[in-house]
Enzyme design. Structure first.
Site, PDB file in Angstrom:
ATOM      1  N   GLY A 247       0.799  -1.225   0.000  1.00 10.82           N
ATOM      2  CA  GLY A 247       0.000   0.000   0.000  1.00 10.82           C
ATOM      3  C   GLY A 247       0.824   1.264   0.000  1.00 10.82           C
ATOM      4  CD  GLU A 333       2.339   0.185   7.119  1.00 13.41           C
ATOM      5  OE1 GLU A 333       1.441   0.518   7.911  1.00 13.41           O
ATOM      6  OE2 GLU A 333       2.175   0.131   5.877  1.00 13.41           O
ATOM      7  CG  HIS A 364       7.994  31.186  14.532  1.00 17.91           C
ATOM      8  ND1 HIS A 364       8.368  32.393  15.074  1.00 17.91           N
ATOM      9  CD2 HIS A 364       8.376  31.227  13.227  1.00 17.91           C
ATOM     10  CE1 HIS A 364       8.935  33.149  14.143  1.00 17.91           C
ATOM     11  NE2 HIS A 364       8.948  32.456  13.013  1.00 17.91           N
TER      12      HIS A 364
END
Length: 503
Positions: A247, A333, A364
């Site tokens: 995937g 993964e 920041h």
């Protein structure tokens, strides 16, 4: 040989350099800025601010040679079984190029080309109708890659289709996604490799009811039969996925249909061409000239030799703000494994925790910790040399911040006031794209894919399975009846939490 012994040489180099500051290495080697940098097509990378010297770099390349890294790269491209736990090849490179003459790779490339032709036909049919909006429903690798590419490559004015993404099973996400959309002018893509993913099926059911017309429902899956039975989607509206593509490596396939809808099929082909260009570089370049090899060895150096537990990625381009999310899945993964290919325990640190944000916003927030915190965090800085918006002064400020932050992290600054002192010695890699185009983005993402694979080769782990994601989902399925109040389940803590949730 156990991994810890295979890494003795580079650990010895890290120990030797432990008291050598990065500034000294930079000053002692004037040629370093040029010699520790490479270009591959539209991607330039400088490793000059990483905490190794030439001797340590030699040890790293010796380690890559010891594990036969070049041959292992060829094995990937040629469709050998590089995913042994699932007895599969990993042929994502065949989705975007025909670099291998191996039969399995040629067949995979032919299937990918046929799928792209069907994608073009489907896009043309949708463009000829009244559809203005596309909702792409998927999660994980069926969402993160397409979402990143659409966000990065869509222009300031929407194209023919506006593409929206729905991944989270939280109903509020579906509610927000559908707000303002017209079901009569919307098409829905259900993207799931198995077509058994809980989040996608639940959200798909919401979208199907909302559409009120199944004729604008499409699927991308390996399981056409389940898509047909569960959602009545006919074969002509189902595009293929294949078991030989994981995937998180699938955006180059029909999973990239949302990208092609958003930026056009020609631009999608350019994205694939950029990835294929990086593939050709990685496959053909000698290790010392190989951008993916340098990147992978740097990652292994920082975590396995130096013990640095996290890695930041900082794109200095708002259009790449989702890159850290995408890389979290690709890297963690793939490399979040604790056993070798033969099932024995890994005895060195492998993948660090990947995280990040977009510059200059992040300066920041968490850059305070990067500069003066107790943990040293390596950074991949990613910049775009040529801006394509009309605000030249803004782009100059963006680049000056990009280069300035990397220089400040490396060199630091002494001060008699310890609160205002910067230790420096914070390593970083600088990756510059000539401009942000489909070609350069494709090259960048392919670079990270190949780096991940070579890191796995160095650690002797499998980057293509993901069994670690399954247990939590299995437990969730067992608990679902209890959440509905239909049964009692779970350990004592879970039962207490269920009682609290029912109050």
């Amino acid at each position: 040989m156990p991994t810890q012994h295979r890494f003795d040489q580079i650990r010895a180099q890290a120990k030797r350099l432990a008291e050598v500051d990065l500034q000294s290495m930079l000053q002692a080697d004037p040629a370093r800025a040029g010699d520790f940098a490479l270009r591959a097509g539209p991607v330039y990378a400088s490793f000059a601010r990483q905490g190794y010297d030439r001797a340590a770099l030699d040890a790293l390349f010796d380690q890559l040679e010891a594990v036969d890294g070049t041959r292992r790269l060829h094995a990937l491209f040629e469709g050998e079984m590089v995913n042994p736990t699932e007895a599969r090849p990993a042929l994502h490179t065949a989705l975007r190029g025909g670099l291998s003459n191996a039969t399995v790779a040629r067949e995979a490339h032919a299937q990918a080309e046929a799928a792209r032709l069907r994608m073009r036909e489907l896009i043309a049919a949708l463009a000829a109708g009244d559809v203005t909006d596309i909702v792409s429903v998927g999660i994980g690798g069926s969402d993160l890659g397409p979402r990143l590419a659409v966000d990065a490559l869509s222009g300031p004015v929407p194209g023919r289709f506006r593409v929206h993404f729905l991944s989270n099973v939280d109903g509020a996400a579906a509610q927000r996604t559908l707000a303002g959309l017209d079901p009569k002018r919307t098409a829905v893509l259900l993207i799931s490799k198995s077509f058994g993913t809980q989040e996608t099926l639940l959200n798909g059911a919401i979208l199907r009811q909302w559409l009120g017309d199944d004729s604008r429902l499409y699927a991308i899956t390996t399981n056409a039969a389940r898509a047909a039975s569960a959602f009545a989607i006919p074969a002509e509206r189902i595009l293929p996925m294949w078991d030989w593509v994981g995937g998180r490596y699938s955006l180059w396939s029909a999973v990239g249909l949302p990208i092609a809808l958003a930026i056009g099929p020609d631009a999608f082909d350019e994205l694939l061409a950029g990835a294929a260009e990086m593939d050709a570089h990685v496959l053909g370049a000698a290790p010392r000239e190989n951008l993916a090899a340098w990147h992978a060895l740097t990652a292994v150096w920082n975590v396995s030799a130096r013990g640095l537990a996290t890695q930041a990625v900082m794109p200095y381009d708002e259009r790449l703000k989702l890159l850290s999310n995408y890389l979290q899945q690709l890297v963690m993964e793939s490399l979040g494994k604790s056993v070798h290919l033969d099932g024995t325990p890994v005895d060195v640190q492998t993948v660090p925790v990947w995280w990040g944000g977009v510059g200059t916003d992040s300066q920041h927030s968490f850059f305070q910790a990067l500069h003066q915190g107790t943990q040293i965090v390596p950074v991949d800085f990613i910049g775009v040399a040529q801006g394509d918006d009309p605000y030249t002064e803004n782009h100059h400020a963006l680049l000056s911040n990009l280069f300035g932050q990397a220089e400040a992290l490396a060199n630091g600054q002494a001060n008699d006031d310890p609160h205002r002192a910067y230790a420096g010695g914070r390593p970083s890699t600088m990756i510059l794209l000539d401009s942000l185009t489909p070609r350069s983005l494709g090259s960048l993402l392919a670079l990270y894919e190949h780096s991940v694979y070579l890191q796995a080769v160095l650690w002797d782990i499998n980057p293509f399975d993901q069994f670690g994601v399954e247990l939590g989902k299995q437990v969730a399925n067992r608990l679902l009846p209890a959440v509905k109040g239909e049964s009692e389940a779970g350990d004592p803590v879970t039962r207490a939490l269920l009682a609290e949730a029912r109050r």
